[in-house]
Design an enzyme around this catalytic site. Structure first.
Site, PDB file in Angstrom:
ATOM      1  N   THR A 277       0.846  -1.111   0.006  1.00 32.43           N
ATOM      2  CA  THR A 277      -0.064  -0.424  -0.146  1.00 32.43           C
ATOM      3  C   THR A 277       0.841   1.434   0.278  1.00 32.43           C
ATOM      4  O   THR A 277      -0.340   2.199  -0.956  1.00 32.43           O
ATOM      5  CB  THR A 277      -0.939   0.317   1.196  1.00 32.43           C
ATOM      6  OG1 THR A 277      -0.317  -0.165   2.766  1.00 32.43           O
ATOM      7  CG2 THR A 277      -2.016  -0.993   1.202  1.00 32.43           C
TER       8      THR A 277
ATOM      9  N   LYS B  81      11.659   5.770  18.952  1.00 31.18           N
ATOM     10  CA  LYS B  81      11.152   7.069  18.152  1.00 31.18           C
ATOM     11  C   LYS B  81      11.923   8.251  19.047  1.00 31.18           C
ATOM     12  O   LYS B  81      12.438   8.870  18.310  1.00 31.18           O
ATOM     13  CB  LYS B  81      10.284   7.671  17.926  1.00 31.18           C
ATOM     14  CG  LYS B  81       9.474   6.247  17.289  1.00 31.18           C
ATOM     15  CD  LYS B  81       7.731   6.364  16.935  1.00 31.18           C
ATOM     16  CE  LYS B  81       7.665   5.431  16.140  1.00 31.18           C
ATOM     17  NZ  LYS B  81       5.361   4.822  16.597  1.00 31.18           N
TER      18      LYS B  81
END
Lengths: 431, 431
Positions: B14, B206
């Site tokens: 995708t 992160k």
């Protein structure tokens, strides 16, 4: 490629001083990011002899604009001195001498922006003005960068710090508009003539600039439907709150099927909308892009260091473009013919507040008016009115067109049971 | 300068399909912004024959990595296929063949990020990974661009969509952790093994990446103090709310006097803090810069089109760098020796909740413990406890060190009047 880029700086007030400080303190990082050196070759000032907050070589200062504009070595002019007509003349001449322009001057851009853009384009020059829209928020860059790979469908912005400060204080401290405005003026947050801020004009100029970029159409100030915050009352704010909303001055720019709507008006947002917590003098722009979905950029709308930071970011972009050989592309040529929605094509929900006779049949008369315009309701609140015999009624409609809403308001005004329409506002930010 | 840049795309799921769609639909704008054309020359797929959502020339597809890695004309490799070890091998080889890398693969970057950076640097190549941190938010670019002219002092981030979704539902719908987690798994918002998300590890990875960039220090996952959301109860959320707070999983990275603190832990934020309204699977990073002040970037943390948009933005940056001759500068070399704060140097406010005997002298015993550690209180709430003879006490401290707080908790645990410490959390985002 050029190994050094020379800059002419017009103005050495707080923003100009901020720019010099940033360039001095971050010399190494900037060189690393650009692959070349920057030199401030000339600085235009009013007075040569003056105590200053920074060290600059005396030979760099000048009071003569031509020393910058006609210097063949200067590649970029940064304008942070303010002023409109004479400043325009200086920048026009600079562009004719093939100098790229960076300005933080929103008044200048509002009056001469499109003219300067055209002259820049003719001369293959860039003109950047990030600092003129929302101080420390990189919104113009985010839009133009994002635009290259996405399509903006809607923007909602709190782009005027003064009005947001006033509305925040009215909401959080239950004070009146006049009272807070006076305080804001004393604190220097509002100008002594606040008309352009509180009337929505300043925000409208910025929304026109944003809409231009986002939709690639020529959109002028006259194309923006503008309403200010002067008539918002403490009661409006309290009723909005009871129904779960906050009142903000929101600039909207949206496009549907090639047609655009740009407006600035007091708007009710759900209390849990990301823009609802943008308080005091802060600005934020909420963007809905086809691919990326919802994003929001939040930051200070003004202030000398945030503005200087934006100016330096523009400077770095201009330098990159010089070195890439793509200068003159910063102006997004309007690709589409300007098509504005008419009032029948603008859809929104509305908050309507009115005072009516408290008697049998009143409610039916009111609902008949709305039913005639095919308007249905999401929320209704009825309370005792100002007199014994009256009731105050607050309604939030489902989606309807601006035309249908205006028609309803006209009809309500002619109903005998309605004493007065107190206020009506757009409601946005809900599914 | 090169007039055309060739790309090799690894993966056509995708995200890969999204990248191709964006490049096809925005061909003109991208060329205009870059001053050159882009061509997707090869696409690495699992199966050649397959119904696809987009049109690509059959000759472009290949199942052989070397067709991309060894193609001399390919300048940039985009990796959106996932996987860790074999993907690392492919990218390592690509860098050795002087190809710039763009990846959306956070698991890969967590394990091999620093290694890949070093190989990229040696080969004068760029490696960009914006999409791996917070999907549609241009946070890495904002930090590196902003960094060139500002100094980051503090970041607070909601950088994990799964945990934010769970906490939002627990707060807004008064549901338990287990209940919402199960729903999130059924809806595909949480993985079948949610440990890395709910334990805070994903967010910690992160925050380490963000802290690296912001503070120019080598900061590893082990340097991040991590706590997850599994033990947050409905009662914690309700008490926080009564005191004016919302509970969020917040990543914090801050620097004071050259020393850094990086943590991920459940944190109470004031209800009117900009991060408080970041709901559901949305991400946001709040940044405090020395010059610009407070800014916040908000957007989708994941999703195939937001991710594809980030990948294309990275691609454009990589192309500009190739043409500017500054590739290989994307890695900000750690300039400073890593210095971490110890617990006595970490300062914050804390929310402490405990159950104690409801008898004379209890309160004095409690306050003695805190007074011994020099801790004073901003808010105290006392309610009936779970048994007749007990009381539940909730306190919010003024600023104190993590060490002092831990000492107090230890002492409280040994007090006879204290039945149990129910929970304690950091409180941040207040003046």
């Amino acid at each position: 490629m050029k190994g050094k880029i020379s800059i002419g700086l017009c103005g050495l007030g707080t923003v100009g001083t901020g720019v010099i400080k940033i360039l001095q303190n971050h010399q190494e990082e900037i060189k690393y990011k650009l692959g070349c050196e920057l030199e401030v070759k000339k600085i235009l000032v009013h007075t040569l002899e003056k105590a200053r907050d920074i060290e600059v070589n005396a030979g760099v200062l000048t009071t003569e604009p031509d020393d910058l504009v006609r210097d063949q070595e200067i590649d970029i002019i940064i304008e942070v001195m303010g002023g409109i007509d004479s400043t325009y003349e200086l920048l026009e001449k600079a562009l004719q001498h093939k100098k790229h322009i960076i300005t933080a001057n929103k008044d200048l851009m509002a009056v001469y922006g499109q003219k300067l853009h055209k002259i820049a384009k003719t001369n293959d020059c860039d003109i950047f003005y990030e600092a003129s829209v929302a101080g420390g928020i990189p919104i113009l860059r985010s839009l133009t960068d994002g635009l290259a790979s996405d399509r903006i469908q809607k923007m909602m912005g709190i782009v005027n710090g003064t009005t947001n400060y006033i509305l925040t204080k009215m909401t959080d401290e239950q004070r009146t508009f006049t009272d807070v405005l006076q305080e804001a003026q004393e604190l220097g947050y509002a100008e002594s003539d606040p008309a352009a801020d509180v009337g929505g004009l300043d925000a409208a100029r910025k929304m026109a600039l944003l809409a231009n970029l986002a939709f690639k159409m020529d959109i002028h100030l006259e194309d923006v439907a503008v309403a200010g915050i002067t008539s918002i009352s403490q009661e409006d704010i309290v009723f909005a709150k009871r129904l779960g909303y906050v009142v903000k001055l929101i600039g909207i720019a949206s496009m549907e099927e090639g047609k655009v709507e740009v407006s600035v008006e007091p708007t009710l947002l759900p209390q849990d909308h990301p823009l609802a917590l943008v308080k005091n003098e802060y600005n934020a722009v909420y963007v809905h892009g086809e691919a990326v979905g919802e994003t929001m950029f939040y930051g200070p709308g003004a202030g000398s260091m945030p503005t200087a930071t934006s100016v330096v970011s523009d400077l770095m972009e201009a330098v990159k473009n010089i070195r890439l050989g793509i200068s003159g592309n910063s102006y997004i040529t309007p690709q589409f013919k300007t098509k504005l929605k008419n009032d029948s094509e603008k859809h929104s929900r509305y908050f309507v507040r009115l005072e009516a006779d408290d008697q049998a049949g009143t409610f039916q008369a009111l609902t008949n008016v709305f039913t005639d315009q095919n308007i249905s309701f999401a929320k209704i609140l009825q309370l005792p009115g100002s007199a014994d015999s009256t009731a105050e009624i607050v309604m939030v409609t489902h989606h309807t067109s601006k035309q249908q809403l205006t028609n309803s308001v006209d009809s309500l005004n002619s109903l005998e049971v309605v004493k007065r329409i107190i206020s009506y506002y757009r409601v946005d930010g809900e599914e």
